[in-house]
Motif scaffolding. Sequence first.
Motif, mmCIF file in Angstrom:
data_model
loop_
_atom_site.group_PDB
_atom_site.id
_atom_site.type_symbol
_atom_site.label_atom_id
_atom_site.label_comp_id
_atom_site.label_asym_id
_atom_site.label_seq_id
_atom_site.Cartn_x
_atom_site.Cartn_y
_atom_site.Cartn_z
ATOM 1 N N ARG A 31 -55.060 45.410 51.697
ATOM 2 C CA ARG A 31 -55.682 44.349 52.501
ATOM 3 C C ARG A 31 -57.135 44.172 52.092
ATOM 4 N NH1 ARG A 31 -52.477 42.980 56.821
ATOM 5 N NH2 ARG A 31 -50.740 44.403 57.257
ATOM 6 N N ASP A 32 -57.686 42.982 52.482
ATOM 7 C CA ASP A 32 -59.096 42.730 52.181
ATOM 8 C C ASP A 32 -59.969 43.264 53.307
ATOM 9 O OD1 ASP A 32 -58.827 40.931 54.264
ATOM 10 O OD2 ASP A 32 -58.879 39.149 53.000
ATOM 11 N N ALA A 33 -61.282 42.975 53.241
ATOM 12 C CA ALA A 33 -62.210 43.515 54.230
ATOM 13 C C ALA A 33 -61.985 42.942 55.614
ATOM 14 C CB ALA A 33 -63.657 43.241 53.780
ATOM 15 N N ASP A 34 -61.325 41.776 55.691
ATOM 16 C CA ASP A 34 -61.054 41.154 56.988
ATOM 17 C C ASP A 34 -59.682 41.525 57.535
ATOM 18 O OD1 ASP A 34 -63.510 39.828 56.886
ATOM 19 O OD2 ASP A 34 -62.656 38.186 55.687
ATOM 20 N N GLY A 35 -58.942 42.387 56.807
ATOM 21 C CA GLY A 35 -57.642 42.828 57.273
ATOM 22 C C GLY A 35 -56.492 41.954 56.846
ATOM 23 N N ASN A 36 -56.736 40.970 55.983
ATOM 24 C CA ASN A 36 -55.674 40.075 55.526
ATOM 25 C C ASN A 36 -54.964 40.680 54.315
ATOM 26 O OD1 ASN A 36 -56.456 38.027 57.440
ATOM 27 N ND2 ASN A 36 -58.159 37.521 56.060
ATOM 28 N N ARG A 94 -47.142 57.362 51.354
ATOM 29 C CA ARG A 94 -47.589 55.996 51.657
ATOM 30 C C ARG A 94 -49.123 55.978 51.564
ATOM 31 N NH1 ARG A 94 -45.048 51.622 53.577
ATOM 32 N NH2 ARG A 94 -46.297 50.008 54.629
ATOM 33 N N VAL A 95 -49.638 55.101 50.701
ATOM 34 C CA VAL A 95 -51.084 54.991 50.478
ATOM 35 C C VAL A 95 -51.504 53.542 50.730
ATOM 36 C CG1 VAL A 95 -52.974 55.272 48.838
ATOM 37 C CG2 VAL A 95 -50.996 56.836 48.757
ATOM 38 N N ASN A 96 -52.258 53.331 51.808
ATOM 39 C CA ASN A 96 -52.791 51.999 52.136
ATOM 40 C C ASN A 96 -54.238 51.908 51.650
ATOM 41 O OD1 ASN A 96 -50.388 51.286 53.464
ATOM 42 N ND2 ASN A 96 -51.111 52.204 55.387
ATOM 43 N N VAL A 97 -54.621 50.735 51.162
ATOM 44 C CA VAL A 97 -55.942 50.534 50.558
ATOM 45 C C VAL A 97 -56.578 49.260 51.120
ATOM 46 C CG1 VAL A 97 -57.209 50.147 48.397
ATOM 47 C CG2 VAL A 97 -55.259 51.710 48.448
ATOM 48 N N GLN A 98 -57.881 49.336 51.337
ATOM 49 C CA GLN A 98 -58.666 48.150 51.702
ATOM 50 C C GLN A 98 -59.659 47.869 50.583
ATOM 51 O OE1 GLN A 98 -61.793 48.286 54.832
ATOM 52 N NE2 GLN A 98 -60.608 46.666 55.835
ATOM 53 N N MET A 99 -59.678 46.626 50.086
ATOM 54 C CA MET A 99 -60.530 46.258 48.959
ATOM 55 C C MET A 99 -61.663 45.343 49.452
ATOM 56 S SD MET A 99 -57.712 45.595 45.953
ATOM 57 C CE MET A 99 -58.967 45.654 44.681
#
Length: 604
Positions: A31-36, A94-99
């Motif tokens: 997801r991006d910095a806004d959670g999208n 499971r690895v979640n990432v925020q960019m």
Amino acid sequence: MRNRTLASLLFLWMVLGLNAQGKVKVSGNVRDADGNPLELVAVQVKHTLIGAMTDEKGFYSLSVSPGDSVVLLFSCLGYNKAERVIPRLAQDMRVNVQMNYTSLQLNEVSVTAIRRQTTTMETLDAGRLKILPDPSGGSIESLIVTYAGVSSNNELSTQYSVRGGSFDENLVYVNGMEVFRPLLIRSGQQEGLSFVNPNLTEKVQFSAGGFDARYGDKMSSVLDISYKKPVKLEGSASVGVLGASNMNISTASAYVGTGNDKFTQVTGIRYKMSSSLLNNLVGRAEYVPRFVDMQTFMTYKPAPKWELNFLGNLSSNHYKYIPIELETTFGTVKNRQKFHVFFEGRERDKFETIYGALTLKHQLSVKSELGLQAFAFRSNEEESYDLTGNYRLDKAGEEGDEKTAEGEQSIALASYHEHARNRLQATVGHVGLYGMTQLTAHQTLKWGVNAQMERIIDKISEWESRDSSGYSLPQTGKEVNVIANLFSDNKLNSSRFSAYFQDVFKFRTEQGLFTLVGGLRGSYWTYSKEFLFSPRASLGFIPNANQDLTLRFATGLYYQSPFYKELRTEVKDKDGNTVIRLNDQLKSQRSIHFILGGDYGFKV
């Protein structure tokens, strides 16, 4: 043979089963910095060819061999790269990432545009006002007089003449509205500030002839001013002093502007006092001229396709003059004479004007606009003076001869008295409708209809008497008369109607690009009952052979209906008094323009 085949298949199945059991699944969401969710993010195992792309929901999945340490790389255009280290990979994870968004520092970019002038309207650089010497502290008119064909013979005045015409032959527009100046005021020391406030100005256009049909009925020139629409808080203030000894404040100005998506405003105030300049005139006197001007320009957008503009102006000009003494010497070297005057009395003048204009614009479509304009102008003007002068004419000695200078002989003694009580009130109301339609990419139509009401009340009472050695001049032996007088008690109520139609057409041929502007203007004044029709046209040409060259030609028939000052004429009544009457037989002035010009642009 059959048993050997079965054994081979069993061995292959066992090998594939062991390999499948040796893979570990790594999945997650990006997801991006806004959670999208982010789509098309490249996910790769570092130093391998194993990778995947995220789907529209930001999901990815990888099959990786188990190991002690695995590094996952995440990259996407417009975002900073991300790394995730997995110390020990033994089971599905499971690895979640925020960019985060990429932030780049770009170098400064300068864009320079060169405008090709294909009509007679020339765009002026208002920034040059800061380097022009101007007693009024900076005016648009001081920039106008630097152009060919424009002149001004008084540095205390903001009025100018074009090609030898009078000051009243020049049109001035601010945001599409014509502006007026006081009528009684004399050009020079009584004159205050120009209507146009340079601090509020965004765009200046000027034409010294051959202008379009959408501009009004005057013969010499048109000055078209557009005020700014600020997008954020801005402002400035300045003070000008004149004279190193007393350091009197001669000019002062300040403005402030604010703006957002719906509302903008810019408001300015100016002050001028020219005592220091006037005190250097011939003769001792006390000059107290004070001029104050306040203006505001506001815009409001209640809806995306609607815009409301308001322009307001309030000016107050007060002029006070107390003469004290005047001495001058004239004549030849052998016959020098000295003229000496002692004054009593004073002059007090007041000129107050108020101006308000509203414009309502509606964007009918991307290519069409409709607007309604209305303004009102009101001027209250007063001139009052009672001045008495006792003068003596002496015979002076030769220049540099002190003995003869001491023996001056009086030739004549006399006195005079000047009196005036002048009042003028002018009211002008205007309403107009205009439209613009772009028919094609190369053709634009403009039109407008206007109605204007004028009401003038003029009361003048002036006279001058002279007394020479106890005798009033002129004298008949039976009665005492004044040498000159002037009286007026006139009222004028009239209406003006005008309309224009204008077509702008651009076309290209093998020879080059042509810009043709043709229009027709018509007007009618109820006082003179005169219909006027003014055809106007201009042609601009940029040749293909040399596109650095621009040629233009303009012509037209221009009329100027008289305003109140031109209607006044002096006549003698039965008692010998000079009375002002209005000449209803006076017709409009006419001028035919032929303007030829060209530009050649080059880089050095």
